[in-house]
Motif scaffolding. Structure first.
Motif, PDB file in Angstrom:
ATOM      1  N   LEU A  21       0.848  -1.187   0.000  1.00 43.17           N
ATOM      2  CA  LEU A  21       0.000   0.000   0.000  1.00 43.17           C
ATOM      3  C   LEU A  21       0.882   1.235   0.000  1.00 43.17           C
ATOM      4  CD1 LEU A  21      -3.229   0.626   1.982  1.00 43.17           C
ATOM      5  CD2 LEU A  21      -1.403   2.318   2.100  1.00 43.17           C
ATOM      6  N   ARG A  22       0.667   2.092  -0.990  1.00 46.88           N
ATOM      7  CA  ARG A  22       1.451   3.322  -1.119  1.00 46.88           C
ATOM      8  C   ARG A  22       0.541   4.533  -0.939  1.00 46.88           C
ATOM      9  NH1 ARG A  22       3.719   3.687  -6.782  1.00 46.88           N
ATOM     10  NH2 ARG A  22       1.684   4.595  -7.269  1.00 46.88           N
ATOM     11  N   THR A  64       5.560  14.078   0.778  1.00 48.13           N
ATOM     12  CA  THR A  64       5.767  13.069   1.805  1.00 48.13           C
ATOM     13  C   THR A  64       4.934  11.839   1.476  1.00 48.13           C
ATOM     14  OG1 THR A  64       5.662  12.616   4.195  1.00 48.13           O
ATOM     15  CG2 THR A  64       3.929  14.015   3.270  1.00 48.13           C
ATOM     16  N   GLY A  65       5.366  10.689   1.943  1.00 48.88           N
ATOM     17  CA  GLY A  65       4.618   9.475   1.631  1.00 48.88           C
ATOM     18  C   GLY A  65       5.121   8.287   2.419  1.00 48.88           C
ATOM     19  N   VAL A  78       7.871   2.029   5.096  1.00 47.78           N
ATOM     20  CA  VAL A  78       8.830   2.989   4.563  1.00 47.78           C
ATOM     21  C   VAL A  78       8.203   4.370   4.653  1.00 47.78           C
ATOM     22  CG1 VAL A  78      10.184   3.683   2.562  1.00 47.78           C
ATOM     23  CG2 VAL A  78       9.711   1.245   2.967  1.00 47.78           C
ATOM     24  N   THR A  79       8.895   5.307   5.271  1.00 45.55           N
ATOM     25  CA  THR A  79       8.438   6.684   5.393  1.00 45.55           C
ATOM     26  C   THR A  79       9.437   7.588   4.680  1.00 45.55           C
ATOM     27  OG1 THR A  79       7.448   6.168   7.537  1.00 45.55           O
ATOM     28  CG2 THR A  79       7.731   8.491   6.990  1.00 45.55           C
ATOM     29  N   ALA A  80       8.932   8.510   3.875  1.00 49.18           N
ATOM     30  CA  ALA A  80       9.832   9.327   3.060  1.00 49.18           C
ATOM     31  C   ALA A  80       9.344  10.766   2.985  1.00 49.18           C
ATOM     32  CB  ALA A  80       9.944   8.749   1.654  1.00 49.18           C
ATOM     33  N   LEU A 124      10.194   5.836  -3.124  1.00 50.93           N
ATOM     34  CA  LEU A 124       9.256   4.759  -2.835  1.00 50.93           C
ATOM     35  C   LEU A 124       9.342   3.626  -3.856  1.00 50.93           C
ATOM     36  CD1 LEU A 124       6.151   6.762  -1.585  1.00 50.93           C
ATOM     37  CD2 LEU A 124       7.979   5.691  -0.250  1.00 50.93           C
ATOM     38  N   ASP A 125       9.656   3.959  -5.107  1.00 49.06           N
ATOM     39  CA  ASP A 125       9.857   2.909  -6.105  1.00 49.06           C
ATOM     40  C   ASP A 125      11.060   2.036  -5.756  1.00 49.06           C
ATOM     41  OD1 ASP A 125       7.674   3.513  -7.643  1.00 49.06           O
ATOM     42  OD2 ASP A 125       8.787   4.520  -9.239  1.00 49.06           O
TER      43      ASP A 125
END
Length: 256
Positions: free
Chosen positions: A140-141, A196-197, A232-234, A246-247
């Motif tokens: 889930l992104r 952010t994601g 994963v937090t970016a 994220l990729d």
């Protein structure tokens, strides 16, 4: 989803529904209002549904929802044709966008929409709720772009709640923009970034091979959760840089 009529229309309510079966079929594919669902070409062994925006949404006061059921043994990919643009509307009430997901035993869901853009003056509450069976897998992104080019962001509050085998796995709320708690744009949160994601991967294989906490490039971190999952937090200066981070995480944690 930025098509058709804009902020001059009245508020609306709409719920789109998806159900995927193990044989590759879609026993339920129901569009509603601005949420148009289309079956699209997929890799072998997968069923794919693309969300296509039929008009500008969500606007202030809108109540939108997508419900997705991945039945036992099914493999479903859900993506979108364009970014979702949160805009101000006639109503002073915030817009609401709910995503409700259930994945059955041995089911697999890859939920990979395009970015959510929080335009200046908008006010959106977005909630994603996921129920996973014990043997289910999930990718889930979520990506949030805070303001269009050269403008400040709107108000955006997101909450992601995930339960696995009936037990809590993740419950996280984030808030940005006017009205959010102080410090959201400070060094401890966004550090001045406007993109952010996060990427959540749930995989029973992580039980025996848990993910290690580590940095992933500049602005991203991978951390294990208390279960067979990794988050994963970016943060990044723009949408393109965020997607690259994220990729890279997706290719490492959950390659097709």
């Amino acid at each position: 989803m930025d098509r058709g009529r804009g902020a001059g229309r009245v508020s609306l309510s709409a719920t789109a529904r998806i159900a995927a079966a193990a044989d590759g079929g879609l026993p339920l594919l129901e569009s509603d209002g601005p949420l148009a669902l289309r079956r699209t070409r997929a890799a072998t062994g997968w069923t794919r549904v693309t969300v296509v925006g039929a008009m500008s949404a969500p606007l202030g006061g809108d109540r939108l929802a997508i419900e997705a059921e991945v039945r036992d043994g099914a493999r479903l990919l859900v993506d979108s044709a364009a970014a979702t643009l949160a805009l101000p509307g006639r109503s002073a009430e915030p817009a609401a966008y709910d995503v409700r997901i259930a994945v059955g035993e041995s089911g697999v869901l890859r939920w990979l929409p395009e970015q959510l853009v929080s335009a200046h003056g908008s006010d959106l509450r977005m909630r994603t709720t996921v129920e996973l069976a014990a043997t289910a897998r999930l990718v889930l992104r979520e990506e949030q772009i805070l303001g269009r080019h050269g403008e400040p962001p709107g108000t955006l509050v997101t909450r992601l709640t995930v339960r696995r085998a009936g037990r809590p796995l993740l419950d996280q709320e984030l808030a940005y923009g006017p009205g959010a708690p102080g410090g959201w744009d400070g060094g401890a949160v966004l550090g001045g970034h406007r993109a952010t994601g996060q990427l959540l991967v749930v995989d029973p294989d992580f039980t025996d091979k848990p993910v290690e906490t580590r940095l992933l490039g500049e602005g991203a971190v991978i951390a294990p959760l208390a279960g067979p999952a990794a988050l994963v937090t970016a943060v990044a200066p723009d949408a393109l840089a965020l997607r690259r981070l994220l990729d890279a995480a997706l290719a490492e944690l959950a390659p097709l």
